[in-house]
Write an enzyme that holds these catalytic residues in place. Structure first.
Site, PDB file in Angstrom:
ATOM      1  N   HIS A 216      -9.857   2.168   0.637  1.00  0.00           N
ATOM      2  CA  HIS A 216      -9.444   2.968   1.799  1.00  0.00           C
ATOM      3  C   HIS A 216     -10.633   2.943   2.756  1.00  0.00           C
ATOM      4  O   HIS A 216     -11.615   3.640   2.539  1.00  0.00           O
ATOM      5  CB  HIS A 216      -9.106   4.399   1.384  1.00  0.00           C
ATOM      6  CG  HIS A 216      -7.694   4.558   0.959  1.00  0.00           C
ATOM      7  ND1 HIS A 216      -7.209   3.982  -0.176  1.00  0.00           N
ATOM      8  CD2 HIS A 216      -6.648   5.209   1.541  1.00  0.00           C
ATOM      9  CE1 HIS A 216      -5.916   4.274  -0.286  1.00  0.00           C
ATOM     10  NE2 HIS A 216      -5.550   5.008   0.742  1.00  0.00           N
TER      11      HIS A 216
ATOM     12  N   HIS B  26       1.165   5.377  -2.088  1.00  0.00           N
ATOM     13  CA  HIS B  26       0.623   6.336  -3.056  1.00  0.00           C
ATOM     14  C   HIS B  26       1.801   6.929  -3.821  1.00  0.00           C
ATOM     15  O   HIS B  26       2.388   7.925  -3.403  1.00  0.00           O
ATOM     16  CB  HIS B  26      -0.153   7.444  -2.342  1.00  0.00           C
ATOM     17  CG  HIS B  26      -1.363   6.951  -1.617  1.00  0.00           C
ATOM     18  ND1 HIS B  26      -2.649   7.180  -2.054  1.00  0.00           N
ATOM     19  CD2 HIS B  26      -1.489   6.207  -0.485  1.00  0.00           C
ATOM     20  CE1 HIS B  26      -3.509   6.611  -1.215  1.00  0.00           C
ATOM     21  NE2 HIS B  26      -2.826   6.019  -0.254  1.00  0.00           N
TER      22      HIS B  26
ATOM     23  N   GLN C 147      -9.894   9.819  -4.343  1.00  0.00           N
ATOM     24  CA  GLN C 147      -9.502  10.504  -3.099  1.00  0.00           C
ATOM     25  C   GLN C 147     -10.665  11.236  -2.421  1.00  0.00           C
ATOM     26  O   GLN C 147     -10.775  11.263  -1.207  1.00  0.00           O
ATOM     27  CB  GLN C 147      -8.377  11.498  -3.414  1.00  0.00           C
ATOM     28  CG  GLN C 147      -7.963  12.401  -2.277  1.00  0.00           C
ATOM     29  CD  GLN C 147      -7.093  11.704  -1.249  1.00  0.00           C
ATOM     30  OE1 GLN C 147      -5.931  11.432  -1.505  1.00  0.00           O
ATOM     31  NE2 GLN C 147      -7.662  11.413  -0.090  1.00  0.00           N
TER      32      GLN C 147
ATOM     33  N   GLU D 202     -10.578   5.022   7.486  1.00  0.00           N
ATOM     34  CA  GLU D 202      -9.319   5.632   7.940  1.00  0.00           C
ATOM     35  C   GLU D 202      -9.659   6.885   8.728  1.00  0.00           C
ATOM     36  O   GLU D 202      -9.445   8.025   8.288  1.00  0.00           O
ATOM     37  CB  GLU D 202      -8.417   5.974   6.730  1.00  0.00           C
ATOM     38  CG  GLU D 202      -7.029   6.417   7.167  1.00  0.00           C
ATOM     39  CD  GLU D 202      -6.170   6.936   6.018  1.00  0.00           C
ATOM     40  OE1 GLU D 202      -6.677   7.012   4.885  1.00  0.00           O
ATOM     41  OE2 GLU D 202      -5.000   7.270   6.271  1.00  0.00           O
TER      42      GLU D 202
ATOM     43  N   TRP E 200       1.335  13.565   3.654  1.00  0.00           N
ATOM     44  CA  TRP E 200       0.838  12.762   4.777  1.00  0.00           C
ATOM     45  C   TRP E 200       1.948  12.131   5.595  1.00  0.00           C
ATOM     46  O   TRP E 200       1.695  11.534   6.622  1.00  0.00           O
ATOM     47  CB  TRP E 200      -0.118  11.673   4.263  1.00  0.00           C
ATOM     48  CG  TRP E 200      -1.306  12.268   3.610  1.00  0.00           C
ATOM     49  CD1 TRP E 200      -2.450  12.689   4.225  1.00  0.00           C
ATOM     50  CD2 TRP E 200      -1.483  12.541   2.212  1.00  0.00           C
ATOM     51  NE1 TRP E 200      -3.312  13.211   3.309  1.00  0.00           N
ATOM     52  CE2 TRP E 200      -2.759  13.136   2.066  1.00  0.00           C
ATOM     53  CE3 TRP E 200      -0.701  12.355   1.076  1.00  0.00           C
ATOM     54  CZ2 TRP E 200      -3.259  13.530   0.823  1.00  0.00           C
ATOM     55  CZ3 TRP E 200      -1.198  12.748  -0.158  1.00  0.00           C
ATOM     56  CH2 TRP E 200      -2.462  13.321  -0.276  1.00  0.00           C
TER      57      TRP E 200
ATOM     58  N   HIS F 298       0.847  -1.209   0.000  1.00  0.00           N
ATOM     59  CA  HIS F 298       0.000   0.000   0.000  1.00  0.00           C
ATOM     60  C   HIS F 298       0.873   1.246   0.000  1.00  0.00           C
ATOM     61  O   HIS F 298       1.491   1.587   1.013  1.00  0.00           O
ATOM     62  CB  HIS F 298      -0.919   0.011   1.228  1.00  0.00           C
ATOM     63  CG  HIS F 298      -1.918   1.132   1.224  1.00  0.00           C
ATOM     64  ND1 HIS F 298      -3.285   0.912   1.261  1.00  0.00           N
ATOM     65  CD2 HIS F 298      -1.760   2.486   1.182  1.00  0.00           C
ATOM     66  CE1 HIS F 298      -3.924   2.080   1.253  1.00  0.00           C
ATOM     67  NE2 HIS F 298      -3.009   3.052   1.214  1.00  0.00           N
TER      68      HIS F 298
ATOM     69  N   ASP G 268       2.184   3.416   2.855  1.00  0.00           N
ATOM     70  CA  ASP G 268       1.194   4.450   2.569  1.00  0.00           C
ATOM     71  C   ASP G 268       1.827   5.655   1.872  1.00  0.00           C
ATOM     72  O   ASP G 268       1.456   5.973   0.753  1.00  0.00           O
ATOM     73  CB  ASP G 268       0.470   4.889   3.853  1.00  0.00           C
ATOM     74  CG  ASP G 268      -0.913   5.476   3.568  1.00  0.00           C
ATOM     75  OD1 ASP G 268      -1.415   5.286   2.456  1.00  0.00           O
ATOM     76  OD2 ASP G 268      -1.485   6.106   4.480  1.00  0.00           O
TER      77      ASP G 268
END
Ligand code: FE2
Length: 412
Positions: A209, A58, A151, A212, A314, A56, A308
């Site tokens: 997702h 991005h 998103q 979260e 993030w 996982h 992630d």
């Protein structure tokens, strides 16, 4: 070619590995070189593992931290805002150059399989098109699996469902959704139905997702598991994050666990980022916000760890080393029992391969592609504890990345 003296996984005795035409052909102790066999490499009792799997990440947002500004609050939502401000700078070339650098960083740490989520809430689908191209360009060195990730939601973003379908038509490998971010609970449930319908229509995997958020009322997971069970998609489905499960009451979790097991879905926790982004609305005590890895594992449910985010809005840190996720995951999950430590490489190797649905393409066994890594340690306990580098990463028997052993001196 022959590789000698390797401890494979937790094996107690060393093995030799023969590779012929890019495949493992023989794995046994004390193999003798065949006439004309070619290279014989002595690996001196180091540990071998199948390649690391990033289950996982991005990649479209990677390496953008601080551009155009830093996420100062450290929250998920300011991160989304920063990303929104970066989006006007996206071009296909910019994305490809950046993601290429990230893939090389991953390869240097022994990663050969990557599942990346790509934001498709963009009418031009710029990042998706760039990473689709790159997926083909790097195929001989690293497998990139793409999740079409909405998103802002499927129903809470203009033409979200159409963009998701377009992304799957263009070649994304999996359909995504973000039920906890949709405007309403009704949208949340409906968005999951749309995601499952499209995945089945185009014969794709699913990675959601899911929940979260530190909201114990966020219950997307029960819908994901039920749809996976009822559609028969089962282990083609992954629930990522599920951080709300950290906050669910135990009575609910006991009831939930039944359908989770029946469904056969996979879970991905992202230990570093879950801890970093979680508990942000708490004063004290502050929640850790990682899903219940220990309990899910004890129930026989497949759990893997992902990064992630790599140096993005993030996560202002990130070096593409899966060891860091295991390290944080074990501490955060109260999983530092001896057996838990020595088996923990599985969260970023074979468990993660199950999440990616790699099947028999993955693993050190005769007949499979000769993809493996050699750690600068004799076992995983030491590799984890001393942050051992990946000395060599082989793909179809060919060396694709290497590192020199770390050397330290103490002068007393
Ligand atoms: Fe994510």
């Amino acid at each position: 070619m022959l590789f000698k003296d390797l401890y494979i996984g937790n094996a107690e005795a060393p093995m030799d590995i023969r590779v012929t035409d890019g495949k493992f052909t023989d794995i046994a102790p004390n193999l003798t070189p065949l006439p004309g066999e070619g290279t014989v490499t002595d690996l001196a009792g180091k540990m071998a593992l199948p390649p690391f799997v990033e289950s996982h990440v991005h990649l479209d947002t990677c390496l953008t931290a601080g551009r155009p500004r830093w996420n100062l609050s450290g929250t998920l939502f300011e991160g989304i805002q920063c990303w929104e401000e970066y989006k006007p700078f996206l071009t296909k070339q910019e994305v490809k150059e950046r993601v290429n650098r990230a893939l090389r960083l991953q390869a240097s740490n022994g990663i050969q399989y990557v599942r990346t989520h790509v934001d498709i809430n963009d009418p031009k689908l710029t990042a998706l098109e760039a990473i689709l191209e790159l997926r083909e360009e790097v195929r001989d060195f690293i497998d990139v699996q793409i999740v079409a990730f909405p998103q802002y939601g499927i129903l809470s973003y203009p033409k979200g469902a159409e963009l998701l379908e377009r992304a799957l038509e263009l070649g994304a490998d999996a359909a995504g959704a973000i039920p906890h971010f949709e405007f309403t609970r009704e949208y949340s449930v409906e968005s999951l139905h749309i995601c499952f319908d499209l995945a089945q229509k185009y014969n794709k995997l699913i990675d959601i997702h899911c929940d979260e958020i530190d909201d114990e009322a966020s219950r997307g997971l029960e819908t994901v598991a039920t749809l996976a069970y009822e559609t028969g998609m089962g282990d083609k489905v992954t629930a990522s994050h599920t951080t709300a499960m950290h906050s669910y009451n135990n009575a609910y979790v006991i009831r939930l666990m039944r359908i989770l097991k029946m469904s056969g879905i996979n879970f991905v926790a992202n230990p570093c980022v879950n801890v970093h982004l979680g508990g942000r609305a708490d004063t004290y005590p502050k929640r850790r916000s990682m899903t219940r890895v220990k309990e899910l594992t004890a129930e026989g449910i497949n759990v893997s760890f992902g990064s992630d985010d790599l140096f993005d809005p993030w996560n202002p840190l990130g070096n593409a080393n899966m060891r860091d996720q295991v390290f944080m995951g074990l501490y955060t999950g109260h999983m530092l029992g001896y057996e838990e430590i020595v088996n923990s490489y599985r969260f970023v190797t074979e468990n993660a391969a199950r999440t990616l649905h790699l099947g028999d393409a993955y693993g050190i066994a005769a007949g499979r592609d000769a993809n493996f890594v050699v750690m600068d340690a004799k076992n995983w306990y030491d590799a984890l504890n001393y942050n051992a580098p990946v000395l060599r990463s082989y793909r179809a028997g060919k060396l694709i990345a290497s590192a020199a052993p770390a050397e330290k001196q103490v002068y007393f």
